[in-house]
Design an enzyme around this catalytic site. Sequence first.
Site, PDB file in Angstrom:
ATOM      1  N   GLY A  52      -4.192  -4.317  -4.396  1.00 44.06           N
ATOM      2  CA  GLY A  52      -5.145  -3.276  -4.793  1.00 44.06           C
ATOM      3  C   GLY A  52      -4.358  -2.059  -5.223  1.00 44.06           C
ATOM      4  O   GLY A  52      -3.795  -1.364  -4.390  1.00 44.06           O
ATOM      5  N   HIS A  53      -4.235  -1.859  -6.520  1.00 37.80           N
ATOM      6  CA  HIS A  53      -3.446  -0.739  -7.021  1.00 37.80           C
ATOM      7  C   HIS A  53      -4.376   0.378  -7.486  1.00 37.80           C
ATOM      8  O   HIS A  53      -5.102   0.231  -8.457  1.00 37.80           O
ATOM      9  CB  HIS A  53      -2.519  -1.213  -8.153  1.00 37.80           C
ATOM     10  CG  HIS A  53      -1.460  -2.164  -7.664  1.00 37.80           C
ATOM     11  ND1 HIS A  53      -0.732  -2.973  -8.474  1.00 37.80           N
ATOM     12  CD2 HIS A  53      -1.014  -2.426  -6.406  1.00 37.80           C
ATOM     13  CE1 HIS A  53       0.122  -3.693  -7.742  1.00 37.80           C
ATOM     14  NE2 HIS A  53      -0.047  -3.373  -6.490  1.00 37.80           N
TER      15      HIS A  53
ATOM     16  N   ASP B  79       0.813  -1.227   0.000  1.00 42.03           N
ATOM     17  CA  ASP B  79       0.000   0.000   0.000  1.00 42.03           C
ATOM     18  C   ASP B  79       0.845   1.276   0.000  1.00 42.03           C
ATOM     19  O   ASP B  79       0.425   2.301   0.532  1.00 42.03           O
ATOM     20  CB  ASP B  79      -0.958   0.039   1.210  1.00 42.03           C
ATOM     21  CG  ASP B  79      -1.788  -1.218   1.312  1.00 42.03           C
ATOM     22  OD1 ASP B  79      -2.233  -1.715   0.273  1.00 42.03           O
ATOM     23  OD2 ASP B  79      -1.981  -1.710   2.445  1.00 42.03           O
TER      24      ASP B  79
ATOM     25  N   GLN C  73       2.098  -6.035  -3.125  1.00 46.95           N
ATOM     26  CA  GLN C  73       2.403  -6.079  -1.694  1.00 46.95           C
ATOM     27  C   GLN C  73       3.728  -5.331  -1.414  1.00 46.95           C
ATOM     28  O   GLN C  73       4.019  -4.375  -2.112  1.00 46.95           O
ATOM     29  CB  GLN C  73       2.449  -7.521  -1.169  1.00 46.95           C
ATOM     30  CG  GLN C  73       1.083  -8.202  -1.122  1.00 46.95           C
ATOM     31  CD  GLN C  73       0.653  -8.822  -2.438  1.00 46.95           C
ATOM     32  OE1 GLN C  73       1.437  -9.485  -3.085  1.00 46.95           O
ATOM     33  NE2 GLN C  73      -0.577  -8.615  -2.815  1.00 46.95           N
TER      34      GLN C  73
ATOM     35  N   LYS D  13       2.193   2.233  -5.001  1.00 45.59           N
ATOM     36  CA  LYS D  13       2.845   1.717  -6.222  1.00 45.59           C
ATOM     37  C   LYS D  13       1.986   1.963  -7.448  1.00 45.59           C
ATOM     38  O   LYS D  13       2.498   2.209  -8.532  1.00 45.59           O
ATOM     39  CB  LYS D  13       3.117   0.207  -6.096  1.00 45.59           C
ATOM     40  CG  LYS D  13       4.127  -0.148  -5.034  1.00 45.59           C
ATOM     41  CD  LYS D  13       4.375  -1.642  -4.988  1.00 45.59           C
ATOM     42  CE  LYS D  13       3.195  -2.458  -4.518  1.00 45.59           C
ATOM     43  NZ  LYS D  13       2.734  -2.184  -3.149  1.00 45.59           N
TER      44      LYS D  13
HETATM   45  P1  IMP Z   1      -2.847 -12.756   1.839  1.00 48.43           P
HETATM   46  O1  IMP Z   1      -1.914 -12.208   0.819  1.00 48.43           O
HETATM   47  O2  IMP Z   1      -4.288 -12.516   1.509  1.00 48.43           O
HETATM   48  O3  IMP Z   1      -2.546 -14.182   2.178  1.00 48.43           O
HETATM   49  O4  IMP Z   1      -2.597 -11.939   3.207  1.00 48.43           O
HETATM   50  C1  IMP Z   1      -1.389 -12.046   3.955  1.00 48.43           C
HETATM   51  C2  IMP Z   1      -0.992 -10.701   4.556  1.00 48.43           C
HETATM   52  O5  IMP Z   1      -0.609  -9.813   3.521  1.00 48.43           O
HETATM   53  C3  IMP Z   1      -2.110  -9.991   5.320  1.00 48.43           C
HETATM   54  O6  IMP Z   1      -1.545  -9.278   6.399  1.00 48.43           O
HETATM   55  C4  IMP Z   1      -2.671  -9.021   4.296  1.00 48.43           C
HETATM   56  O7  IMP Z   1      -3.298  -7.912   4.903  1.00 48.43           O
HETATM   57  C5  IMP Z   1      -1.395  -8.620   3.583  1.00 48.43           C
HETATM   58  N1  IMP Z   1      -1.617  -8.179   2.206  1.00 48.43           N
HETATM   59  C6  IMP Z   1      -1.921  -8.927   1.130  1.00 48.43           C
HETATM   60  N2  IMP Z   1      -2.025  -8.179   0.021  1.00 48.43           N
HETATM   61  C7  IMP Z   1      -1.781  -6.912   0.409  1.00 48.43           C
HETATM   62  C8  IMP Z   1      -1.698  -5.677  -0.299  1.00 48.43           C
HETATM   63  O8  IMP Z   1      -1.872  -5.590  -1.520  1.00 48.43           O
HETATM   64  N3  IMP Z   1      -1.406  -4.577   0.464  1.00 48.43           N
HETATM   65  C9  IMP Z   1      -1.159  -4.647   1.791  1.00 48.43           C
HETATM   66  N4  IMP Z   1      -1.221  -5.779   2.493  1.00 48.43           N
HETATM   67  C10 IMP Z   1      -1.517  -6.904   1.802  1.00 48.43           C
END
Ligand code: IMP
Length: 429
Positions: A40-41, A13, A224, A16
Amino acid sequence: MMNLVVIGSQWGDEGKGKIVDLLSESADYVIRYQGGHNAGHTVVSGETVIVLHLIPTGLLHAGKIGVIGNGVVVDPGALLEEIDALSSRGISVSGRLFISEAAHLIMPYHKAIDKESEKVKGTRKIGTTGRGIGPAYADKMARIGIRVVDLLDPGLFREKLATNLVEMNYFLEQLYKVKGFDLEKVYQEYMEYADRIRPYIADTTLLIDEAIGRGRRLLFEGAQGTHLDVDLGTYPYVTSSNATAGGACTGTGVGPTKINEVLGVAKAYTTRVGSGPFPSELNNEMGEMLRSKGKEFGATTGRPRRCGWFDVVLLRYSVRVNGLTSLAITKLDVLDGFPEIQVCVGYEFEGKVYREMPTALKTLEKCTPIYEHFSGWSEPTTGITSYDRLPKNAKTYLEAISEKVGCRVDLISTSSKRGETIVLRNPFQ
Ligand code: IMP
């Protein structure tokens, strides 16, 4: 040859989406290499806000090519929804979106297992996005994953699905006590997806290699952030892929010698969604102020983001493990009006001072941040596009960050709008 990897330097977040959107103007190909629709971009174009989850951000620019690499996990339903949503805005991806044959599919049982396994973890839950990301990567590593190419072979797809459902339904029904999945229903659903996705499926390693051969400019778009990387992040509170720069190679089949620069995106402060350690987190009014001024709510799940001060230790680690060549600092304007700004420069735990990122979770969870104080600025920086026009204290803050983390700053974003960025140097030029 000029190929660039853009990664998140914190916990995701970082903004990017905007930076990739801006740099996409100078790129020919924009390539996703890991993660899935957990990302989520957000891109703001004029009055329009577009949030992309799986489709490479560069596709918002006419004529650019987008690639979903082999390292991405693809939920075909979510992908088609995104394609349709773009199409309804007049943006067609036909003929310019390519999906790797070798990318793994997210199946309905992955989503169910993701949700159920979080429930049984209690206070140790990861706080996942619930999109099935972890279980899909787990199957890939266990060598039972179903790949995009399998959609093109209905017999094989059905056979793999049938075998997997025996195990997955056992977990769901016997362990988690929820309903399992019906082979016929899932098979039919995915065959319908196959019909629509077929034109986008390609051997993307070849496509990328040919593009490099023709001197095209490639932008590898990380999702991420570094500290959510499964190998290098704050394990186990991470996502299940390699969000660091190295993931660009394994997640697309491009060799490391073909990458010229790595740009790390970092907010002027820090945020995190989901569980896990966050030494400079502010559980007070100041944190609340950052959240409301920075509109810190997840682009995928809408969850409030945890907020805190900029952390030099986190960033220095990112510079090291990604080989960052420069930084983009985003959301500087959110700090406007803070009388004093803190920067975390180390951690203290059980009498020991840490200047580099500790690996043990306990140290990160229980440490006390060591802060250096900076005077804030009252002048608004929103929309400023020239470095010289920044308030003196904002410049002092940025220069201190750059020096402490040991990396040059190329871009400074002063609002969510594409044009409202200070470009000290475009990494593509
Ligand atoms: P998962 O990727 O859904 O398995 O989540 C694992 C961890 O990564 C959690 O803490 C999510 O909140 C975090 N996470 C996954 N995708 C994002 C992202 O795009 N931005 C920020 N945190 C993310």
